[in-house]
Design an enzyme around this catalytic site. Structure first.
Site, PDB file in Angstrom:
ATOM      1  N   CYS A   7      -8.488  -4.425  -6.652  1.00  0.00           N
ATOM      2  CA  CYS A   7      -8.777  -5.280  -5.511  1.00  0.00           C
ATOM      3  C   CYS A   7      -8.236  -4.751  -4.198  1.00  0.00           C
ATOM      4  O   CYS A   7      -7.578  -3.716  -4.141  1.00  0.00           O
ATOM      5  CB  CYS A   7      -8.241  -6.691  -5.740  1.00  0.00           C
ATOM      6  SG  CYS A   7      -6.687  -6.757  -6.609  1.00  0.00           S
ATOM      7  N   ASN A  23      -2.749  -6.972  -5.098  1.00  0.00           N
ATOM      8  CA  ASN A  23      -3.416  -5.774  -5.608  1.00  0.00           C
ATOM      9  C   ASN A  23      -2.433  -5.082  -6.530  1.00  0.00           C
ATOM     10  O   ASN A  23      -1.344  -4.723  -6.108  1.00  0.00           O
ATOM     11  CB  ASN A  23      -3.809  -4.856  -4.440  1.00  0.00           C
ATOM     12  CG  ASN A  23      -4.363  -3.510  -4.884  1.00  0.00           C
ATOM     13  OD1 ASN A  23      -4.240  -2.525  -4.174  1.00  0.00           O
ATOM     14  ND2 ASN A  23      -4.985  -3.453  -6.043  1.00  0.00           N
ATOM     15  N   GLY A  24      -2.814  -4.900  -7.782  1.00  0.00           N
ATOM     16  CA  GLY A  24      -1.906  -4.235  -8.716  1.00  0.00           C
ATOM     17  C   GLY A  24      -2.009  -4.855 -10.099  1.00  0.00           C
ATOM     18  O   GLY A  24      -2.974  -5.550 -10.416  1.00  0.00           O
ATOM     19  N   CYS A  43      -0.306   6.044  -6.378  1.00  0.00           N
ATOM     20  CA  CYS A  43      -1.430   6.348  -7.263  1.00  0.00           C
ATOM     21  C   CYS A  43      -2.264   7.498  -6.712  1.00  0.00           C
ATOM     22  O   CYS A  43      -2.898   7.374  -5.661  1.00  0.00           O
ATOM     23  CB  CYS A  43      -2.298   5.100  -7.414  1.00  0.00           C
ATOM     24  SG  CYS A  43      -3.827   5.400  -8.316  1.00  0.00           S
ATOM     25  N   TYR A  92     -10.493   9.051  -5.689  1.00  0.00           N
ATOM     26  CA  TYR A  92     -11.711   8.253  -5.844  1.00  0.00           C
ATOM     27  C   TYR A  92     -11.730   6.926  -5.089  1.00  0.00           C
ATOM     28  O   TYR A  92     -12.703   6.612  -4.426  1.00  0.00           O
ATOM     29  CB  TYR A  92     -11.949   7.995  -7.339  1.00  0.00           C
ATOM     30  CG  TYR A  92     -13.133   7.109  -7.630  1.00  0.00           C
ATOM     31  CD1 TYR A  92     -14.430   7.534  -7.350  1.00  0.00           C
ATOM     32  CD2 TYR A  92     -12.966   5.842  -8.184  1.00  0.00           C
ATOM     33  CE1 TYR A  92     -15.525   6.717  -7.618  1.00  0.00           C
ATOM     34  CE2 TYR A  92     -14.052   5.024  -8.457  1.00  0.00           C
ATOM     35  CZ  TYR A  92     -15.330   5.467  -8.171  1.00  0.00           C
ATOM     36  OH  TYR A  92     -16.407   4.661  -8.434  1.00  0.00           O
ATOM     37  N   CYS A 123      -2.343   9.036 -15.597  1.00  0.00           N
ATOM     38  CA  CYS A 123      -3.672   9.159 -16.212  1.00  0.00           C
ATOM     39  C   CYS A 123      -3.997  10.608 -16.565  1.00  0.00           C
ATOM     40  O   CYS A 123      -4.859  10.870 -17.405  1.00  0.00           O
ATOM     41  CB  CYS A 123      -4.743   8.566 -15.299  1.00  0.00           C
ATOM     42  SG  CYS A 123      -4.725   9.171 -13.605  1.00  0.00           S
TER      43      CYS A 123
END
Length: 584
Positions: free
Chosen positions: A97, A197-198, A332, A338, A532
């Site tokens: 979000c 957000n998170g 992040c 992206y 990731c």
């Protein structure tokens, strides 16, 4: 304006807080599919005035809710996962979000609406704004795009000089209206709204302990836990209740809070998710997930909200304080790969410049004889420009993206299943025919969309197709506010690069080398989270992760709910469930 370094010193601390307990758990979401599309308007009437000492009895807070229906693409209802032809999203991780907060502007709700438009790429399933006027917090939330949820008359219902807003991404299970933020709650000292957000990895245990002591939950969102923690805090004043609550949270959170007279912004001590502060020429203060939202509403970017910082804005100005001892920053990296818009500055770095650099690195480290460089639009565009410039090969638009593809609710037969990608991406035969083509994309998740794109290009006459991916292989699921599939579904976790190449059907495949990525980031490289890519989690997830059932829909183009084994996801192979906390 100069970008203020991320590690700028905080003002003298009002309080020094002890470090948080070790992370006990992971997130667990229970999701249900929404079957209607409504816009909810809630009024919280002015609460009793705060008392000088804790009241023994609290005046009940009146709450009135009106519900109206809006038309949007989401008005069509369907069974969860009944739409294998849903091409609303590609085979990519999805950001949870975007948030925005504005204080001290007579046009607060309208500016909030515009800022949410700029952040629409961070979430398309729901939107909401809460504004404060005459000491009343008023909320309008709805399912769908910002432009579906709000119109002139809706914004007229949100007067006032302070507001917060939220755009939400979720899969089908959690698009219910009651899960659309900002959330508003009344408690003994007034009203408070929050947009988050998170992702809180200890949501399950926090919720369980709150329910044990009698808390009642309205939603299936981890954000609601934060409101409960604030409500039960004994600390005064308000910002200390926020500190009290945040000390108990583990994971990623960039949040904005709104009360009758204050706007508060807070970021977790690792700084996983972005949050920036800006100022408009009339002196109003703006917080947003990305600088592109500041640009749209003509606010000057001042700086980031620092990891572990609480910023309190009221009529006396902006006060900054340290929330928690400063952990090592773990921003992040996928924001740069992206999520963020190329025109944003995220974590103090230009997103456009980062992506262009990734493409240049690929051209240097994984060159190939080719005639033309194309991108998978839009996310591969900037990296492809970097690749083409460095390789000295023409960049062409070999794939055209349709801007009009929303959700389609048709049940395709097996024969027409593959039309999903064709609806979204159309090849340009004049660019591709007889050519050796390098196609640049930002990432490969499951590999299903990539294989369809390769087939599309070959069918359009490409002689050779060479995939270049502007990120390292994704091998681990995210626990910090990004919706990624389980590690079992991540193709790079199951296969070598050569096996992935064979699966996709391209002539060659190369990913951005992990070491090259870190070298490019230079001195900042330790300040990013690469979980990731590496499987090394800065805050360890300690429970099994249960993902939304909708996430198993392959790339949204095919796949069946029957392929889900109960919707349970294993922790990554290199971890166990009852692991001992590693020292940070």
């Amino acid at each position: 304006m100069d970008v203020i370094p991320l590690y700028n010193k905080f003002p003298p601390l009002l309080h020094q807080w002890p470090p948080p307990p070790p992370p006990p758990s992971s997130h667990l979401h229970h999701h249900h599919h929404h079957h209607n599309n409504t816009t909810k308007t809630a009024h919280l009437f002015p609460p009793h005035k705060p008392l000088s000492s804790h009241p023994t009895t609290a005046t009940p807070l009146k709450l009135s809710t009106t519900t109206t229906t809006t038309k949007s693409p989401f008005a069509l209802s369907c069974k969860p996962n009944s739409d294998p032809f849903d091409i609303s999203s590609s085979d990519k991780p999805r950001e949870e979000c975007g948030v925005v907060g504005i204080f001290g502007d007579p046009e607060a709700s309208r500016l909030c609406y515009l800022a949410l438009h700029a952040l629409q790429h961070r979430g398309q399933e729901g939107a909401g704004i809460v504004a404060v006027h005459d000491n009343v917090l008023k909320s309008i939330t709805g399912v769908g795009l910002v432009s579906d949820v709000f119109n002139q008359s809706k914004l007229d219902q949100l007067p006032g000089s302070s507001a917060i807003g939220h755009v939400r991404y979720s899969t089908a299970g959690s698009s219910m209206l009651k899960n659309v933020q900002p959330f508003v709650a009344g408690y003994r000292f007034g009203s408070v709204a929050v947009a988050h957000n998170g992702n809180l990895i200890n949501y399950t245990s926090l919720r369980a302990s709150l329910e044990d002591t009698g808390s009642i939950f309205n939603t299936t969102s981890d954000t609601e836990v934060v409101l409960h923690l604030i409500a039960i805090s004994k600390a005064r004043p308000f910002f200390l209740r926020i500190v009290d609550a945040c000390e108990q949270l583990q994971g990623a959170y960039s949040m904005v809070f709104l009360t009758e007279d204050k706007l508060v912004a807070v970021r977790d001590p690792h700084g996983f998710r972005p949050l920036v502060m800006g100022r408009r020429s009339n002196g109003s203060i703006v917080f947003a997930s990305e600088t592109c939202a500041l640009d749209l509403i003509e606010a000057t970017y001042e700086r980031e909200v620092n990891p572990g910082e609480v910023l309190v804005v009221d009529k006396d100005g902006v006060k900054s304080m340290c929330l928690l001892p400063h952990f090592e920053r773990k921003a992040c990296i996928f924001e740069h790969i992206y999520f963020a818009q190329p025109n944003s500055v995220v974590f103090g770095r230009s997103v456009y410049q980062s992506r262009r650099n990734y493409g240049e690195i690929l051209a240097t480290k994984a060159p190939v004889d080719c005639d033309v460089v194309i991108a998978v639009p839009d996310s591969g565009m900037v990296a492809a420009l970097g690749y083409a410039a460095k390789a000295g090969v023409p960049f062409e638009q070999g794939l055209i993206r349709s801007h009009y593809v929303g959700r389609t609710f048709i049940e395709p037969s097996q024969k027409i299943r593959d039309f999903g990608v064709k609806l979204k991406l159309a090849p340009v035969r004049a660019v591709l025919e007889g050519k050796r083509v390098v196609v640049v994309d930002d990432s490969i998740v499951r590999g299903t969309t990539s294989s369809k794109i390769v087939r599309l290009l070959k069918e359009a006459g490409a002689k050779e197709v060479h995939m270049r991916i502007a990120s390292p292989p994704i091998i681990g699921s995210c626990y910090y506010g990004v919706d990624t599939p389980s590690s079992e579904e991540l193709i790079s976790n199951r296969m070598t690069v050569e096996e992935v190449r064979d699966f996709i059907g391209c002539d060659s495949l190369a990913f951005l080398p992990f070491d090259s990525l870190k070298n490019m980031l230079g001195e900042d490289s330790n300040g990013f989270c690469y979980a990731c890519f590496s499987g090394n989690y800065p805050v360890l997830p300690r429970e099994l992760k249960v993902k939304r059932v909708g996430d198993f829909l392959d790339d949204g183009l095919n796949g069946s709910v029957k392929s889900i084994d109960g919707a349970w996801i294993q922790v990554p192979k290199n971890q166990t469930v009852d692991m001992v906390d590693q020292p940070r």
